[in-house]
Design a protein around this motif. Structure first.
Motif, PDB file in Angstrom:
ATOM      1  N   PRO A  28      -1.288  14.641  -0.790  1.00  0.00           N
ATOM      2  CA  PRO A  28      -0.661  13.545  -0.033  1.00  0.00           C
ATOM      3  C   PRO A  28       0.205  12.655  -0.905  1.00  0.00           C
ATOM      4  N   MET A  29       1.132  11.951  -0.264  1.00  0.00           N
ATOM      5  CA  MET A  29       1.991  10.998  -0.952  1.00  0.00           C
ATOM      6  C   MET A  29       2.185   9.779  -0.065  1.00  0.00           C
ATOM      7  N   ILE A  30       2.488   8.652  -0.720  1.00  0.00           N
ATOM      8  CA  ILE A  30       2.855   7.459   0.041  1.00  0.00           C
ATOM      9  C   ILE A  30       4.331   7.133  -0.137  1.00  0.00           C
ATOM     10  N   GLY A  31       4.970   7.715  -1.161  1.00  0.00           N
ATOM     11  CA  GLY A  31       6.413   7.598  -1.284  1.00  0.00           C
ATOM     12  C   GLY A  31       6.904   6.435  -2.111  1.00  0.00           C
ATOM     13  N   ILE A  32       6.253   6.195  -3.246  1.00  0.00           N
ATOM     14  CA  ILE A  32       6.695   5.117  -4.126  1.00  0.00           C
ATOM     15  C   ILE A  32       6.777   5.600  -5.572  1.00  0.00           C
ATOM     16  N   THR A  33       7.587   4.909  -6.338  1.00  0.00           N
ATOM     17  CA  THR A  33       7.570   5.034  -7.785  1.00  0.00           C
ATOM     18  C   THR A  33       6.958   3.749  -8.312  1.00  0.00           C
ATOM     19  N   THR A  34       6.023   3.874  -9.234  1.00  0.00           N
ATOM     20  CA  THR A  34       5.238   2.700  -9.603  1.00  0.00           C
ATOM     21  C   THR A  34       4.818   2.708 -11.057  1.00  0.00           C
ATOM     22  N   ALA A  35       4.477   1.541 -11.579  1.00  0.00           N
ATOM     23  CA  ALA A  35       3.973   1.398 -12.947  1.00  0.00           C
ATOM     24  C   ALA A  35       2.936   0.287 -12.967  1.00  0.00           C
ATOM     25  N   ALA A  36       1.981   0.401 -13.887  1.00  0.00           N
ATOM     26  CA  ALA A  36       0.942  -0.618 -14.015  1.00  0.00           C
ATOM     27  C   ALA A  36       1.556  -1.934 -14.475  1.00  0.00           C
ATOM     28  N   ILE A  37       1.106  -3.031 -13.892  1.00  0.00           N
ATOM     29  CA  ILE A  37       1.674  -4.326 -14.236  1.00  0.00           C
ATOM     30  C   ILE A  37       1.418  -4.692 -15.699  1.00  0.00           C
ATOM     31  N   ASN A  38       0.328  -4.139 -16.274  1.00  0.00           N
ATOM     32  CA  ASN A  38       0.068  -4.445 -17.681  1.00  0.00           C
ATOM     33  C   ASN A  38       1.048  -3.755 -18.622  1.00  0.00           C
TER      34      ASN A  38
ATOM     35  N   GLN B  60       7.865  -2.857  -0.144  1.00  0.00           N
ATOM     36  CA  GLN B  60       9.160  -3.100  -0.751  1.00  0.00           C
ATOM     37  C   GLN B  60       9.079  -3.033  -2.273  1.00  0.00           C
ATOM     38  N   LYS B  61      10.259  -2.903  -2.870  1.00  0.00           N
ATOM     39  CA  LYS B  61      10.354  -2.925  -4.331  1.00  0.00           C
ATOM     40  C   LYS B  61       9.779  -4.240  -4.851  1.00  0.00           C
ATOM     41  N   PHE B  62       8.998  -4.139  -5.934  1.00  0.00           N
ATOM     42  CA  PHE B  62       8.357  -5.262  -6.630  1.00  0.00           C
ATOM     43  C   PHE B  62       7.103  -5.784  -5.929  1.00  0.00           C
ATOM     44  N   ASP B  63       6.706  -5.168  -4.795  1.00  0.00           N
ATOM     45  CA  ASP B  63       5.371  -5.448  -4.282  1.00  0.00           C
ATOM     46  C   ASP B  63       4.362  -4.914  -5.295  1.00  0.00           C
ATOM     47  N   ILE B  64       3.190  -5.550  -5.338  1.00  0.00           N
ATOM     48  CA  ILE B  64       2.158  -5.139  -6.302  1.00  0.00           C
ATOM     49  C   ILE B  64       0.937  -4.659  -5.527  1.00  0.00           C
ATOM     50  N   ILE B  65       0.680  -3.363  -5.576  1.00  0.00           N
ATOM     51  CA  ILE B  65      -0.487  -2.798  -4.902  1.00  0.00           C
ATOM     52  C   ILE B  65      -1.721  -3.059  -5.755  1.00  0.00           C
TER      53      ILE B  65
END
Length: 446
Positions: A337-347, A384-389
Motif C-alpha cells: 500500500p501507499m499513501i502518496g507522499i514524499t517525506t523525511a523525519a523532522i529530526n 499538504q506539503k509541510f504537514d507533519i504526520i
C-alpha cells in the motif's frame, strides 16, 4: 564463457560426522566486496555477490521542491530527504537486503512440483540443486554484457519443462542478462527474471528444465532450535569455489536486523532472519542454509562485516521466503500500500529551520511531508506539503522505518487508516484509504 565445476564436493559424505573431516571453509578476502550498512551496529549485506565489475551508479532523488514561499526551507528539506530514505522499495537504486513482506506468519507452501527431477534427500544431493547466478551488465555502449558479479541460487521447483531458481534481489539487481551455472554441466543457462522484491531481498528466475536433474527439498523454519547443526551451501568468491559447504549451528532465531535498502546511512526496514555461525562469504548470497537432512531452512543473505566480528551471518527463513517466491513467480512483484507522499523525519531538518515546523513540546517527532503526489490517497484526504504526520492509527511515527512498518506490516491495500498531523502548529486528523503502489513507475514516495 565457460566455468569449471567445483569438484571438491564430489565425495561429500552422507552424514555430519564424516563431513567434518572433509569440510573446507573458504574465507572471504578483503579485496572482494562486502556491503555494509551504516547504522550503529554496522550490519552489512553479505550481498554476497562476488563482484567483478562495479555496478552502475543510480540516482537517489528524482524530484525538486519548488513553486512555494519559503524557498530556503524547501532546499533544507530536500537536503534532509537526501540523507533519509525516501526512495521507494521497488525498482530501487542501490543494492539492499531485507526481510519478509509482512510480519504475519505466512502459510508455508508444502508441495512443489518436481516433474522428472529428484528431490534432494541429503547434503550431497542438495548441493546439486544450488546453482551459480551470474549478473551480466553492459559496462558501456560499445561492449557486450560482461560479468558484473556472481551469487548463488536454489532450484526449488521444476514444472512444465521449466525450472525455478530462488535467489536474492541484490544478486540480480541491475542485470541486463542473468545466467545460471549448475555444478554438473559446463554450459550456462540463460535465465529469465520473473520478479524481484527489494524489501524481502528475494528474486525468482526461470530456466530451461531439460538439464535439471535435482531440485532442493524445501523444508521448514518453523521448529528450529538454537544450537541445531546447519550447513551453508553456495559459491563463495565466485564459481571457482562452486558448491562449497560450510558447517555451523543456528546461533539465534527471530533476529531483527535493521536494513538500509538504499545505502543512505539510515535504516529503513527491519528484517527477521535466522542467525548462524556457518561461514557465509561474498558469493554465498541466495544459497541454501540446510539442516542435517539436507532440507533447505533458509536463504543465505547477509552477514556482519566488521574486522573484529566473526561468524555472524543471516538467512531469510524459508517459511517467509516461499510465499514471496510464489507471488514473484506468478505476479512478478509484491504489491504494497501507499499513501502518496514524499517525506523525511523532522529530526533531519537542521535546528535553525525547525521553527518553520512548530510542534507541541509533548510531541516527540514526526514526518514532514515534502511532496504530495497528485491524485494520491494523501491528496484526496487533504494532506499538504509541510504537514507533519505524527501518528498512524494511533501509533507514533517518528522515522521512515516506523512509517514503512505501519504501512507494510500492519495495513493492507484498501484499508482505511487514521492520520494525525500538524499544520501550522495545529493538530488535525484525516482518514486515508490505502491504494496499491504502482511498481512499474519509479517514484519517491510512501
Amino acid at each position: 564463457m565457460d566455468y569449471k565445476d567445483e569438484n571438491q564436493h564430489n565425495t561429500l559424505n552422507k552424514n555430519t560426522e564424516e563431513f567434518e573431516k572433509n569440510e573446507v571453509t573458504n574465507q572471504a578476502s578483503n579485496q572482494h566486496f562486502t556491503k555494509e550498512t551504516k547504522n550503529n551496529d554496522t550490519f552489512a549485506d553479505n550481498h554476497s555477490t562476488s563482484k567483478t565489475k562495479n555496478p552502475k551508479n543510480k540516482s537517489l532523488l528524482h524530484f525538486v521542491l519548488g513553486g512555494i514561499s519559503g524557498g530556503i526551507v524547501s532546499v533544507i528539506l530536500i537536503i534532509a530527504l537526501v540523507f533519509t530514505n525516501v526512495i521507494p522499495l521497488n525498482n530501487g537504486g542501490n543494492k539492499g537486503s531485507s526481510s519478509a513482506e509482512e510480519n504475519k506468519s505466512p502459510e508455508v507452501i508444502e508441495t512443489l512440483a518436481s516433474e522428472d527431477a529428484d528431490v534432494a534427500t541429503n547434503i550431497e544431493e542438495t548441493s546439486k540443486a544450488v546453482v551459480g547466478v551470474i549478473n551480466m551488465q553492459q559496462q558501456n555502449i560499445w561492449t557486450e554484457s560482461e560479468e558484473a558479479g556472481t551469487g548463488s541460487g536454489i532450484i526449488y521447483k521444476k514444472e512444465n519443462g521449466k525450472a525455478y531458481v530462488l535467489t536474492n534481489h541484490h544478486v540480480v539487481e541491475g542485470a541486463e542478462e542473468v545466467e545460471v551455472a549448475v555444478n554438473y554441466s559446463d554450459k550456462r543457462l540463460k535465465a529469465k527474471v520473473l520478479g524481484t522484491d527489494e524489501l524481502t531481498d528475494l528474486a525468482v528466475l526461470q530456466i530451461d528444465g531439460d538439464k535439471i536433474t535435482t531440485i532442493a527439498n524445501m523444508g521448514s523454519s518453523k521448529d528450529l532450535k538454537v544450537g541445531e547443526n546447519v550447513m551453508a551451501i553456495g559459491n563463495p568468491l565466485g564459481m571457482e569455489f562452486a558448491n562449497t559447504v560450510t558447517k555451523g549451528v543456528i546461533s539465534g532465531l527471530d533476529r531483527s536486523v535493521p536494513i538500509d535498502t538504499n545505502r543512505d546511512g539510515q535504516p529503513d526496514w527491519i528484517t527477521e532472519v535466522i542467525q548462524t555461525d556457518a561461514a557465509i562469504n561474498p558469493g554465498n548470497s541466495g544459497g541454501a542454509l540446510v539442516n542435517g537432512n539436507g532440507a533447505v531452512i533458509g536463504i543465505n543473505s547477509m552477514k556482519i562485516a566488521r574486522q573484529e566480528v566473526e561468524g555472524i551471518g543471516f538467512a531469510i527463513p524459508v517459511d517467509a521466503a516461499l510465499p514471496i517466491a510464489e507471488k514473484l513467480e506468478t505476479e512478478g512483484e509484491i504489491k504494497r500500500p501507499m499513501i502518496g507522499i514524499t517525506t523525511a523525519a523532522i529530526n533531519q531538518v537542521p535546528p535553525q529551520y525547525r521553527m518553520n515546523f512548530p510542534l507541541p513540546e509533548n510531541v516527540k517527532g514526526g514526518m514532514v511531508i515534502a511532496e504530495v503526489q497528485e491524485g494520491s490517497p494523501a491528496a484526496k484526504a487533504g494532506l499538504q506539503k509541510f504537514d507533519i504526520i505524527t501518528k498512524i492509527n494511533g501509533k507514533e511515527v517518528t522515522s521512515i522505518l516506523e512509517l514503512r512498518k505501519l504501512l507494510y506490516s500492519e495495513a493492507s491495500i484498501g484499508d482505511k487508516v487514521e492520520i494525525e498531523y500538524y499544520r501550522d502548529g495545529k493538530k488535525k486528523t484525516t482518514s486515508i484509504t490505502l491504494e496499491a503502489r504502482d511498481n512499474a513507475e519509479e517514484n519517491t514516495g510512501q
